[in-house]
Design a protein around this motif. Sequence first.
Motif, mmCIF file in Angstrom:
data_model
loop_
_atom_site.group_PDB
_atom_site.id
_atom_site.type_symbol
_atom_site.label_atom_id
_atom_site.label_comp_id
_atom_site.label_asym_id
_atom_site.label_seq_id
_atom_site.Cartn_x
_atom_site.Cartn_y
_atom_site.Cartn_z
ATOM 1 N N PHE A 85 0.816 -1.218 0.000
ATOM 2 C CA PHE A 85 0.000 0.000 0.000
ATOM 3 C C PHE A 85 0.854 1.275 0.000
ATOM 4 O O PHE A 85 0.330 2.377 -0.169
ATOM 5 C CB PHE A 85 -1.005 0.012 1.165
ATOM 6 N N LEU A 86 2.175 1.143 0.169
ATOM 7 C CA LEU A 86 3.086 2.294 0.128
ATOM 8 C C LEU A 86 3.772 2.446 -1.228
ATOM 9 O O LEU A 86 4.624 3.310 -1.397
ATOM 10 C CB LEU A 86 4.170 2.150 1.210
ATOM 11 N N THR A 87 3.389 1.593 -2.175
ATOM 12 C CA THR A 87 4.123 1.564 -3.445
ATOM 13 C C THR A 87 3.315 2.153 -4.600
ATOM 14 O O THR A 87 2.101 2.305 -4.537
ATOM 15 C CB THR A 87 4.552 0.126 -3.806
ATOM 16 N N ASN A 88 4.050 2.427 -5.666
ATOM 17 C CA ASN A 88 3.450 2.956 -6.891
ATOM 18 C C ASN A 88 3.170 1.813 -7.867
ATOM 19 O O ASN A 88 3.264 0.632 -7.507
ATOM 20 C CB ASN A 88 4.371 4.016 -7.504
ATOM 21 N N HIS A 89 2.852 2.155 -9.110
ATOM 22 C CA HIS A 89 2.528 1.143 -10.115
ATOM 23 C C HIS A 89 3.745 0.315 -10.551
ATOM 24 O O HIS A 89 3.589 -0.671 -11.266
ATOM 25 C CB HIS A 89 1.860 1.807 -11.331
ATOM 26 N N HIS A 90 4.931 0.698 -10.119
ATOM 27 C CA HIS A 90 6.146 -0.087 -10.398
ATOM 28 C C HIS A 90 6.482 -1.027 -9.239
ATOM 29 O O HIS A 90 7.522 -1.687 -9.248
ATOM 30 C CB HIS A 90 7.347 0.836 -10.644
ATOM 31 N N ASP A 91 5.622 -1.042 -8.217
ATOM 32 C CA ASP A 91 5.809 -1.852 -7.011
ATOM 33 C C ASP A 91 7.060 -1.420 -6.237
ATOM 34 O O ASP A 91 7.748 -2.232 -5.631
ATOM 35 C CB ASP A 91 5.843 -3.350 -7.338
ATOM 36 N N THR A 92 7.344 -0.114 -6.280
ATOM 37 C CA THR A 92 8.438 0.462 -5.496
ATOM 38 C C THR A 92 7.873 1.589 -4.628
ATOM 39 O O THR A 92 6.800 2.126 -4.919
ATOM 40 C CB THR A 92 9.563 1.020 -6.393
ATOM 41 N N LEU A 93 8.594 1.926 -3.569
ATOM 42 C CA LEU A 93 8.136 2.957 -2.635
ATOM 43 C C LEU A 93 7.775 4.236 -3.389
ATOM 44 O O LEU A 93 8.569 4.751 -4.170
ATOM 45 C CB LEU A 93 9.228 3.250 -1.596
ATOM 46 N N PHE A 94 6.576 4.722 -3.168
ATOM 47 C CA PHE A 94 6.095 5.952 -3.783
ATOM 48 C C PHE A 94 6.969 7.117 -3.324
ATOM 49 O O PHE A 94 7.247 7.265 -2.132
ATOM 50 C CB PHE A 94 4.631 6.161 -3.387
ATOM 51 N N GLY A 95 7.435 7.943 -4.245
ATOM 52 C CA GLY A 95 8.330 9.055 -3.925
ATOM 53 C C GLY A 95 7.744 10.010 -2.908
ATOM 54 O O GLY A 95 8.451 10.496 -2.019
ATOM 55 N N GLY A 96 6.471 10.288 -3.012
ATOM 56 C CA GLY A 96 5.813 11.182 -2.056
ATOM 57 C C GLY A 96 5.805 10.614 -0.657
ATOM 58 O O GLY A 96 5.933 11.344 0.331
ATOM 59 N N LYS A 97 5.649 9.293 -0.546
ATOM 60 C CA LYS A 97 5.691 8.654 0.766
ATOM 61 C C LYS A 97 7.105 8.738 1.342
ATOM 62 O O LYS A 97 7.282 9.008 2.532
ATOM 63 C CB LYS A 97 5.230 7.191 0.673
ATOM 64 N N ALA A 98 8.113 8.534 0.496
ATOM 65 C CA ALA A 98 9.507 8.644 0.954
ATOM 66 C C ALA A 98 9.762 10.058 1.474
ATOM 67 O O ALA A 98 10.377 10.248 2.533
ATOM 68 C CB ALA A 98 10.468 8.306 -0.180
ATOM 69 N N MET A 99 9.283 11.066 0.745
ATOM 70 C CA MET A 99 9.481 12.453 1.175
ATOM 71 C C MET A 99 8.752 12.735 2.490
ATOM 72 O O MET A 99 9.265 13.466 3.342
ATOM 73 C CB MET A 99 9.026 13.402 0.077
ATOM 74 N N SER A 100 7.588 12.147 2.665
ATOM 75 C CA SER A 100 6.842 12.310 3.909
ATOM 76 C C SER A 100 7.612 11.703 5.089
ATOM 77 O O SER A 100 7.712 12.315 6.156
ATOM 78 C CB SER A 100 5.470 11.649 3.778
ATOM 79 N N ILE A 101 8.161 10.519 4.887
ATOM 80 C CA ILE A 101 8.973 9.874 5.928
ATOM 81 C C ILE A 101 10.179 10.748 6.251
ATOM 82 O O ILE A 101 10.520 10.961 7.423
ATOM 83 C CB ILE A 101 9.421 8.470 5.470
ATOM 84 N N MET A 102 10.815 11.286 5.217
ATOM 85 C CA MET A 102 12.000 12.125 5.410
ATOM 86 C C MET A 102 11.651 13.404 6.170
ATOM 87 O O MET A 102 12.392 13.822 7.067
ATOM 88 C CB MET A 102 12.629 12.457 4.058
ATOM 89 N N ASP A 103 10.536 14.025 5.836
ATOM 90 C CA ASP A 103 10.122 15.246 6.522
ATOM 91 C C ASP A 103 9.843 14.958 7.994
ATOM 92 O O ASP A 103 10.246 15.711 8.879
ATOM 93 C CB ASP A 103 8.893 15.837 5.836
ATOM 94 N N GLU A 104 9.176 13.846 8.262
ATOM 95 C CA GLU A 104 8.827 13.506 9.633
ATOM 96 C C GLU A 104 10.060 13.194 10.476
ATOM 97 O O GLU A 104 10.204 13.697 11.596
ATOM 98 C CB GLU A 104 7.853 12.329 9.662
ATOM 99 N N VAL A 105 10.971 12.379 9.961
ATOM 100 C CA VAL A 105 12.158 12.022 10.746
ATOM 101 C C VAL A 105 13.078 13.225 10.919
ATOM 102 O O VAL A 105 13.697 13.404 11.968
ATOM 103 C CB VAL A 105 12.890 10.787 10.164
ATOM 104 N N SER A 106 13.152 14.094 9.906
ATOM 105 C CA SER A 106 13.979 15.303 10.049
ATOM 106 C C SER A 106 13.359 16.260 11.060
ATOM 107 O O SER A 106 14.070 16.905 11.838
ATOM 108 C CB SER A 106 14.214 15.983 8.699
#
Length: 133
Positions: free
Chosen positions: A21-42
């Motif tokens: 449920f965190l992935t895009n149509h390529h079955d890889t982590l969605f870039g927006g989700k990665a950025m959200s994780i990065m914003d939160e941890v930072s």
Amino acid sequence: MTLQERIDLSETHVCTTVFPFLTNHHDTLFGGKAMSIMDEVSFMAATRFCRKTLVTVSTDRIDFNKAIPSGSIIEAIARVQNVGRTSLKVKVDIFLEHMYKEGRELAIEGVFTFVALDENKQPIPVLEGLDIE
């Protein structure tokens, strides 16, 4: 406490599993989700550093070096990189671990900038009131 000791103590690590449920149509982590994780941890690292109200004001370049497939483990590591008068920059690295293989590799990296605010939402000095030698 020295500035370097405060930076060291505020380093923040967050791990999660990349489920479908965190992935895009390529079955890889969605870039927006990665950025959200990065914003939160930072944000967590920045808050741990100064214990002030902070807002994200910008991001520097974010490099998506390696696709992160579904079924992977990721670790996001945030570390204060630079302290200005009212702002601070936090570097975030996301490391990819394949679930059933040893090792890990840097997959995504970027820098987030935060500004410290008072109760009137006006910028205040980041280091004000901190016991730094």
